[in-house]
Design an enzyme around this catalytic site. Sequence first.
Site, short mmCIF file in Angstrom:
data_model
loop_
_atom_site.label_atom_id
_atom_site.label_comp_id
_atom_site.label_asym_id
_atom_site.label_seq_id
_atom_site.Cartn_x
_atom_site.Cartn_y
_atom_site.Cartn_z
N ASP A 14 -10.20 -57.92 99.10
CA ASP A 14 -9.21 -58.67 98.76
C ASP A 14 -9.79 -59.99 98.18
O ASP A 14 -9.07 -61.01 98.18
CB ASP A 14 -8.32 -59.01 99.53
CG ASP A 14 -7.69 -57.55 100.17
OD1 ASP A 14 -7.53 -56.68 99.51
OD2 ASP A 14 -7.45 -57.46 101.43
N LYS A 17 -11.58 -59.28 93.18
CA LYS A 17 -12.76 -58.67 92.45
C LYS A 17 -12.08 -58.33 91.00
O LYS A 17 -12.74 -58.42 90.04
CB LYS A 17 -13.13 -57.37 93.24
CG LYS A 17 -14.15 -57.78 94.43
CD LYS A 17 -14.34 -56.58 95.20
CE LYS A 17 -13.23 -55.89 95.96
NZ LYS A 17 -12.69 -56.47 97.11
N GLY A 41 -7.23 -52.29 96.35
CA GLY A 41 -6.07 -52.59 95.48
C GLY A 41 -6.67 -53.73 94.75
O GLY A 41 -6.62 -54.70 95.12
N HIS A 42 -6.64 -53.55 93.42
CA HIS A 42 -6.99 -54.54 92.39
C HIS A 42 -5.77 -54.64 91.65
O HIS A 42 -5.27 -53.85 90.91
CB HIS A 42 -8.00 -54.19 91.68
CG HIS A 42 -9.40 -54.00 92.16
ND1 HIS A 42 -10.61 -53.51 91.58
CD2 HIS A 42 -9.56 -54.01 93.52
CE1 HIS A 42 -11.32 -53.41 92.66
NE2 HIS A 42 -10.99 -53.81 93.76
N GLN A 222 -13.52 -52.73 98.34
CA GLN A 222 -13.69 -52.98 99.71
C GLN A 222 -15.04 -54.05 99.68
O GLN A 222 -15.02 -54.57 98.59
CB GLN A 222 -14.01 -52.03 100.56
CG GLN A 222 -13.07 -50.93 101.01
CD GLN A 222 -12.75 -49.80 99.86
OE1 GLN A 222 -13.68 -49.26 99.40
NE2 GLN A 222 -11.41 -49.83 99.48
P1 IMO Z 1 -9.97 -54.08 98.29
O1 IMO Z 1 -10.63 -52.92 97.11
C1 IMO Z 1 -9.02 -55.07 102.16
C2 IMO Z 1 -9.87 -52.07 105.55
C3 IMO Z 1 -8.56 -51.59 106.28
C4 IMO Z 1 -9.17 -51.19 107.63
C5 IMO Z 1 -10.49 -50.83 107.08
C6 IMO Z 1 -10.48 -49.35 107.27
O2 IMO Z 1 -8.74 -54.33 97.91
O3 IMO Z 1 -10.99 -55.31 98.77
P2 IMO Z 1 -9.74 -47.28 105.70
O4 IMO Z 1 -8.25 -47.00 105.15
O5 IMO Z 1 -10.60 -47.82 104.49
O6 IMO Z 1 -10.56 -46.42 106.52
O7 IMO Z 1 -9.65 -48.53 106.47
O8 IMO Z 1 -10.81 -51.40 106.06
N1 IMO Z 1 -9.78 -51.97 103.90
C7 IMO Z 1 -9.52 -52.93 103.37
N2 IMO Z 1 -9.26 -54.31 103.35
N3 IMO Z 1 -9.16 -54.72 101.16
C8 IMO Z 1 -9.57 -53.43 100.71
O9 IMO Z 1 -9.94 -52.96 99.62
C9 IMO Z 1 -9.70 -52.29 102.04
N4 IMO Z 1 -10.19 -51.09 102.09
C10 IMO Z 1 -10.25 -50.84 103.07
O10 IMO Z 1 -7.67 -52.55 106.40
O11 IMO Z 1 -9.23 -52.65 108.34
MG MG Z 2 -7.07 -54.81 99.44
#
Ligand code: IMO
Ligand code: MG
Length: 422
Positions: A14, A17, A41-42, A222
Site C-alpha cells: 500500500d 505503487k 489493490g492499486h 505486495q
Molecule cells: P498491495 O499490492 C497490503 C497482506 C495481508 C496479510 C498478508 C497475507 O495493495 O500493496 P494474503 O492474502 O496475501 O495471504 O495475506 O499480506 N497483504 C497486503 N497488505 N497490501 C497488499 O497488496 C497486500 N497483499 C497482501 O493483509 O497480512
Molecule cells: Mg493493498
Amino acid sequence: MQNVNVVLGAFYGDEGKGKIIDYLSSNAKYAVRFSGGNNAGHSIEVEGKKFAFHLLPSGILNKNIKAILSNGVVIDPKVLLEEIDNLKKNGYKVDNLYISEKAHVIMPYHIMMDSLLEDARGDNKIGTTKRGIGPAYCDKYERCGIRMEDFISDNFKDLLKINIKNKNVIFKAYGYPELDFDSVYKEYSGYAKKLKKYVIDTTTMLHQAIKNNENILCEGAQATLLDIDFGSYPFVTSSNPTIGGVLTGTGIGAKYINEVIGVIKAYSSRVGEGPYVTEENNEIGDMIRELGHEYGTTTKRPRRCGWLDILALNYAVMVNGLTSIAMNHLDTIGKLDKIKLCVAYKYKGKIVKDFRTNMDFLKNSTPVYEEFPGNFGDISNCKTYDELPDNAKKYIERIEELTNTPIKFIGTGAGREDIIVR
Ligand code: IMO
Ligand code: MG
C-alpha cells in the site's frame, strides 16, 4: 537491451505503487503483473474516474500497452472477468490483455481453505485477505495446481475432480460444507471459455519485446516485508514480491533489468497481523490514517500507521538492489507539526542499524528517532524539487543520505499529475 523497469513495494504494501506505475507506463509498451493475485489493490484516477485494480496490470488503461498477467501470478477467473467487464462498461475494449498459460488458477476451494486455515490459527492468525492466494500457491508447489493452459483445455475436468475430492476430505474433517463437483465445473468451465482468447505464452512474447527494444514495466504488488522469504514470516504473503519474483515470475533474465524503483510513503503502514516496530498505535497513528485515507482498497480494513523506518528501507534497498526510491504522501506528512524518522533500533540494550525479520528481534526492538519540522504548507502546486519548502527538502535529503539512494519521484497529492520527477 536493458529495457525492463521494475516497480516494487519497499515496506508492507500500500505504498502507492499504482501512482508510480501510472506515471512510468506512458513510456512502456508492456505492463506486467508478475506475482500475487487479487490480494493487491492499486487505485488510479484517470479523467475523473477512479479505478481500483486487484488483478489486472494498471497499465491496461493505456491502450498502447500490452498488459500481461505472467506465470508468477495466481488468477481468480471470476474476479478477473469482473475487472474486464468493469473496464468494458467504462469504454475500454480490453483487447490488450495477455495471460500466461503457466499462471495458476484460484479455485473456490482455495478461498474456502484460506478462511478455514485462518480460523484454525485462532489468535495466531495472519490476517490474510482471504482471497485464496496462499492455498493456490500451496497447490502450485504441491503440483496439484491448475494452470491456465489446463483450465482452458479438456484436462480441466479431471484435474478439478481429483482436487475437489481431496479438498472435501479436509472440509469434512473441519465441519465445513463440501464442494459439489458438477456445479463448480459448470460455473468455472464457463469462465474458462471466456478467458481462453487471452491465454498465450507470455515469456516468448516478452523475449520478443526485449529483442525489439520495447520498454517493459513490471508492476509489483505486495511488498518486500511481505515476501515469503524476506518478509516478517509467517506474517507474509505466499509469493516473492521482491526482485527475484520478477525473474521467476516472468522468465526475463537479470541482464535485461534497468531501473528497480522501490516505492515508500513518507510515513509507513501495515494491514493484517505481525510486528511493526515504528507503529504508532495511538492518536498519532490515527491522525496519519485519517490524513492519508489509510483504509484498504482490497479489504477496507483500517491500516496500522506509523513513521518511516530507515532500517526496513535499507533492507529493501539491499534485497531488491533498488536503483531509486519513489516517495508518496509527502503532502500528507507535511500536515503534521513534527515528523519522526526511525534511524536505529534499540534491541536488548544495544543500538542496532541492520534490519532482520527474526520475530524476537522485531517484537523486542524499539525505534530510535530523529525529528524533523513539518508544516510544509500546501505543496500541491510544486512541480519541481526546487519549489518544495526547505522543511520538506531536509526530510527527503536526510533519507537519501541514510539510504545512499536517490529519491527520484515524489508524490505531492492524490491526483495523477501530483508528482515531482527529478
Ligand atoms: P498491495 O499490492 C497490503 C497482506 C495481508 C496479510 C498478508 C497475507 O495493495 O500493496 P494474503 O492474502 O496475501 O495471504 O495475506 O499480506 N497483504 C497486503 N497488505 N497490501 C497488499 O497488496 C497486500 N497483499 C497482501 O493483509 O497480512
Ligand atoms: Mg493493498
